[in-house]
Design a protein around this motif. Structure first.
Motif, PDB file in Angstrom:
ATOM      1  N   LEU A 187       0.863  -1.198   0.000  1.00 11.59           N
ATOM      2  CA  LEU A 187       0.000   0.000   0.000  1.00 11.59           C
ATOM      3  C   LEU A 187       0.885   1.229   0.000  1.00 11.59           C
ATOM      4  O   LEU A 187       1.698   1.407   0.907  1.00 11.59           O
ATOM      5  CB  LEU A 187      -0.903  -0.014   1.234  1.00 11.59           C
ATOM      6  N   ILE A 188       0.712   2.074  -1.084  1.00 11.62           N
ATOM      7  CA  ILE A 188       1.484   3.324  -1.183  1.00 11.62           C
ATOM      8  C   ILE A 188       0.564   4.468  -0.772  1.00 11.62           C
ATOM      9  O   ILE A 188      -0.523   4.650  -1.335  1.00 11.62           O
ATOM     10  CB  ILE A 188       1.998   3.553  -2.618  1.00 11.62           C
ATOM     11  N   VAL A 189       1.000   5.244   0.240  1.00 11.15           N
ATOM     12  CA  VAL A 189       0.168   6.321   0.795  1.00 11.15           C
ATOM     13  C   VAL A 189       0.900   7.651   0.606  1.00 11.15           C
ATOM     14  O   VAL A 189       1.996   7.855   1.158  1.00 11.15           O
ATOM     15  CB  VAL A 189      -0.125   6.087   2.287  1.00 11.15           C
ATOM     16  N   ASN A 230      -5.270   9.538   1.377  1.00  8.21           N
ATOM     17  CA  ASN A 230      -5.739  10.075   2.649  1.00  8.21           C
ATOM     18  C   ASN A 230      -5.893   8.926   3.645  1.00  8.21           C
ATOM     19  O   ASN A 230      -5.937   7.739   3.277  1.00  8.21           O
ATOM     20  CB  ASN A 230      -7.056  10.844   2.478  1.00  8.21           C
ATOM     21  N   SER A 231      -6.011   9.262   4.913  1.00  4.31           N
ATOM     22  CA  SER A 231      -6.035   8.267   5.982  1.00  4.31           C
ATOM     23  C   SER A 231      -7.278   7.396   5.936  1.00  4.31           C
ATOM     24  O   SER A 231      -7.240   6.194   6.221  1.00  4.31           O
ATOM     25  CB  SER A 231      -5.933   8.949   7.350  1.00  4.31           C
ATOM     26  N   SER A 232      -8.427   7.957   5.562  1.00  6.90           N
ATOM     27  CA  SER A 232      -9.661   7.175   5.511  1.00  6.90           C
ATOM     28  C   SER A 232      -9.552   6.050   4.499  1.00  6.90           C
ATOM     29  O   SER A 232      -9.962   4.914   4.747  1.00  6.90           O
ATOM     30  CB  SER A 232     -10.856   8.078   5.155  1.00  6.90           C
ATOM     31  N   LEU A 233      -8.986   6.392   3.336  1.00  8.03           N
ATOM     32  CA  LEU A 233      -8.827   5.385   2.308  1.00  8.03           C
ATOM     33  C   LEU A 233      -7.846   4.302   2.739  1.00  8.03           C
ATOM     34  O   LEU A 233      -8.000   3.118   2.404  1.00  8.03           O
ATOM     35  CB  LEU A 233      -8.344   6.045   1.006  1.00  8.03           C
ATOM     36  N   MET A 267       4.644   4.884   3.240  1.00  6.03           N
ATOM     37  CA  MET A 267       3.847   6.048   3.683  1.00  6.03           C
ATOM     38  C   MET A 267       4.678   7.334   3.668  1.00  6.03           C
ATOM     39  O   MET A 267       5.819   7.342   4.149  1.00  6.03           O
ATOM     40  CB  MET A 267       3.331   5.749   5.105  1.00  6.03           C
ATOM     41  N   ASP A 268       4.064   8.405   3.122  1.00  2.29           N
ATOM     42  CA  ASP A 268       4.690   9.736   3.162  1.00  2.29           C
ATOM     43  C   ASP A 268       4.484  10.316   4.557  1.00  2.29           C
ATOM     44  O   ASP A 268       3.436  10.146   5.176  1.00  2.29           O
ATOM     45  CB  ASP A 268       4.053  10.627   2.111  1.00  2.29           C
ATOM     46  N   PHE A 269       5.519  10.949   5.076  1.00  6.66           N
ATOM     47  CA  PHE A 269       5.409  11.499   6.426  1.00  6.66           C
ATOM     48  C   PHE A 269       4.502  12.732   6.444  1.00  6.66           C
ATOM     49  O   PHE A 269       3.674  12.882   7.348  1.00  6.66           O
ATOM     50  CB  PHE A 269       6.792  11.860   6.970  1.00  6.66           C
ATOM     51  N   TYR A 270       4.687  13.612   5.423  1.00 10.73           N
ATOM     52  CA  TYR A 270       3.914  14.860   5.399  1.00 10.73           C
ATOM     53  C   TYR A 270       2.733  14.697   4.469  1.00 10.73           C
ATOM     54  O   TYR A 270       2.888  14.553   3.254  1.00 10.73           O
ATOM     55  CB  TYR A 270       4.794  16.022   4.939  1.00 10.73           C
ATOM     56  N   LEU A 327       3.423  10.004  11.707  1.00 13.95           N
ATOM     57  CA  LEU A 327       3.425   9.536  13.101  1.00 13.95           C
ATOM     58  C   LEU A 327       2.012   9.351  13.614  1.00 13.95           C
ATOM     59  O   LEU A 327       1.710   8.356  14.305  1.00 13.95           O
ATOM     60  CB  LEU A 327       4.178  10.534  13.981  1.00 13.95           C
ATOM     61  N   GLU A 328       1.139  10.287  13.269  1.00  6.68           N
ATOM     62  CA  GLU A 328      -0.236  10.192  13.734  1.00  6.68           C
ATOM     63  C   GLU A 328      -0.941   8.984  13.119  1.00  6.68           C
ATOM     64  O   GLU A 328      -1.709   8.285  13.774  1.00  6.68           O
ATOM     65  CB  GLU A 328      -0.993  11.481  13.408  1.00  6.68           C
ATOM     66  N   LEU A 329      -0.679   8.772  11.801  1.00  8.14           N
ATOM     67  CA  LEU A 329      -1.310   7.641  11.134  1.00  8.14           C
ATOM     68  C   LEU A 329      -0.821   6.308  11.715  1.00  8.14           C
ATOM     69  O   LEU A 329      -1.599   5.369  11.904  1.00  8.14           O
ATOM     70  CB  LEU A 329      -1.020   7.703   9.622  1.00  8.14           C
ATOM     71  N   MET A 330       0.479   6.249  12.048  1.00  2.00           N
ATOM     72  CA  MET A 330       1.023   5.032  12.680  1.00  2.00           C
ATOM     73  C   MET A 330       0.355   4.790  14.033  1.00  2.00           C
ATOM     74  O   MET A 330       0.078   3.643  14.418  1.00  2.00           O
ATOM     75  CB  MET A 330       2.537   5.139  12.835  1.00  2.00           C
TER      76      MET A 330
END
Length: 566
Positions: free
Chosen positions: A8-10, A37-40, A55-58, A65-68
């Motif tokens: 999964l590429i975010v 986006n995080s929902s997807l 995952m891209d940090f920004y 960090l928040e998504l993790m």
């Protein structure tokens, strides 16, 4: 490693997202999913088995960090590789501490080997995740196993105690051990296990322990202990626990309470001793047996046959057969193989009697016994066999039999017994049509012997003549004293002619014998043969007539006489 990896590429930057997709899409083993986006992200994770997240940090509205953190909250352990901007090494360190598997800078997108480098990072992340999952599963299985084992031994109704080889120091006891012996766990741990058992068991226990090896890892033993003033028995099994080099790391003892069993055994032993005392108080010999084995005997039985104990008797039971006398009408030595119970059944045993005779070693005397059989119970095939000594009765019976059948002076058959045997001989001759002859003889001038030398000498003459005759005739011939100086000989399967020859031989033997005092004695003989029309009286009468004729003819001779027919 899985053949296909779901990656999964975010990234909320669509240009970078497409660039990454084009670059990694050439890798056959990678199946790519995209999210901006995080929902997807959570929708894709929910519907697909994602193996790794790039995952891209920004991103707009949320950082890596928040998504993790959100992923962790949802118990998601998918490895994350973080994409960072230029000069973000310090941030990357923070990311790694937060739980990312690895990171890579976006500035490397232009590098020719970026796709290859990123693929290796993904493969390593997935492989690490699989190893970590396997390790977690193994650890969980071990923890569950230990928990089950701990639960089993703690709640088991089996006494469990473990100790180290050094100084026999106790390392573990279960709850049941503490309850059973009414002890506190921490008062026992670290103690020498020998302190927990009677001193009388120390040497044997150490011997068991010292003999345990990888080849012989288990030993069992019984211990009697006292707890709160109450005697208790346990059956213990000690087992060695060995390390990879075969050295003893620890010993485990597992015990079961056998107090009730031991008490029952002692009660049975008391009952057995009581019953044995009853058996031993009996004068008659008594055994308890089935058809294959003797289980109990009394002391009278052991003493009579010279056994030291029941075990000695069972090992040397053949001695009883050797001491059994083979006699008509009595049980044979062979019968002892079935404890004399061959033809005895439970239904008919009560009150049954048999006769048996034994001759003790080194003795010529025969002991006669009456055997009485009683079933021990209806349900079993075991019997109580009682031997009553009837030697005195048997000897008295034989004495009466001798008096009834034998002449008191000469000890040959008397007239009564001879007539019985003659009657039987006549019946056999009729039935089987064989010859039967009779010799009637007496001593010539016997009255003169008595008058001249006295009756004592006369009696001696009678006894010596009887002995001489018995040695001359056949064993099968029936020899009897008819009365006074008169004798009869019944000769089966013999013609008149041969009977006369036998009588002539006997006459010459007597005439040639030197008797004491009297010196020479002669006899006269009358011989006849049986005819089918004969009765006992006519047969004897004709022999008597032949004897009378021999006397009239000058005595000391043999006269034969046939039955006149026609």
């Amino acid at each position: 490693m899985k053949k296909n990896i779901n990656l999964l590429i975010v990234d909320d930057d669509h240009f970078i997202l497409r660039s990454m997709t084009r670059m990694l899409g050439r890798i056959e083993m990678l199946k790519l999913f995209e999210a901006d986006n995080s929902s997807l992200v959570f929708d894709i994770i929910k519907d697909n088995e994602i193996d790794c997240i790039l995952m891209d940090f920004y991103m707009e509205g949320i950082t890596g960090l928040e998504l993790m953190r959100l992923l962790k909250e949802k118990k998601n352990t998918i490895p994350v590789i973080m994409l960072t901007g230029q000069g973000d090494e310090e941030l990357a360190t923070t990311i790694m501490k937060a739980g990312a598997y690895d990171y890579i800078s976006k500035k490397r997108l232009s590098e020719q080997d970026f796709a290859e480098t990123l693929t290796k990072m993904v493969l390593n992340a997935v492989s690490h995740k699989q190893e970590k999952d396997e390790e977690d599963r193994s650890l969980l299985a071990l923890e569950l196993s230990e928990a089950r084992y701990r639960g089993l031994i703690e709640n088991s109704p089996i006494l469990i105690i473990r100790f180290f080889p050094d100084e026999y120091m106790v390392s573990f006891i279960n709850d049941f051990f503490c309850t059973y012996f009414n002890v506190e766990r921490f008062s026992i741990l670290g103690e020498n296990i020998l302190h927990l058992m009677p001193k009388s068991n120390h040497d044997s226990f150490k011997n068991y322990v010292e003999n345990i090896s990888p080849e012989n890892s288990v030993a069992s033993f019984e211990i009697k202990t006292k707890s709160d003033g109450e005697l208790k028995w346990q059956m213990w099994t000690i087992q060695g626990i060995f390390d990879s080099e075969g050295k003893t790391a620890e010993y485990q003892c597992m015990g079961a309470d056998i107090t009730d069993l031991k008490k029952t055994q002692m009660q049975l032993m008391d009952q057995k001793r009581y019953l044995q005392s009853i058996l031993d108080s009996q004068d008659n010999m008594i055994i308890v047996a089935d058809r294959n084995k003797v289980y109990e005997v009394n002391i009278s039985f052991l003493q009579f046959f010279g056994f030291y104990s029941t075990d000695d008797m069972q090992k040397n039971f053949d001695r009883i057969a050797d001491m059994t006398v083979e006699m008509e009408g009595y049980m044979s030595p062979e019968d002892s193989k079935t404890m004399w119970l061959e033809n005895v059944t439970v239904d008919m045993a009560e009150g049954q009697y048999r006769l048996i005779a034994f001759r003790q070693e080194g003795s010529d005397n025969i002991h006669y016994f009456s055997m009485k059989f009683r079933p021990l119970s209806i349900e079993s095939d075991m019997f109580v066999v009682e031997f009553s000594d009837v030697t005195a009765l048997e000897e008295r019976s034989k004495e009466f039999e001798n008096r009834a059948n034998y002449d008191a002076l000469t000890h040959i058959y008397n007239r009564r017994r001879f007539l019985e045997l003659l009657d039987r001989g006549i019946k056999n001759a009729r039935q089987f049509n064989h010859d039967l002859s009779l010799v009637f003889f007496d001593i010539d001038h016997f009255k003169n012997i008595n008058d001249t030398y006295g009756h004592n000498i006369g009696d001696e003459i009678l006894k010596m003549l009887t002995a001489l005759t018995s040695e001359t005739i056949r064993c099968s011939d029936v020899f009897a004293r008819w009365g006074g100086e008169e004798f009869l000989i019944l000769i089966e399967s013999t013609t008149l002619e041969n009977a006369a020859k036998m009588a002539e031989k006997l006459r010459k033997t007597i005439m040639g014998y030197e008797f004491p005092e009297v010196k020479n004695v002669t006899c006269s003989f009358g011989v006849t043969s049986y005819h089918p029309d004969d009765t006992v009286e006519s047969f004897i009468g004709r022999a008597d007539s032949a004897l009378y004729r021999a006397k009239e003819s000058g005595r000391n001779r043999v006269i034969g006489m046939k039955k006149k027919t026609g």
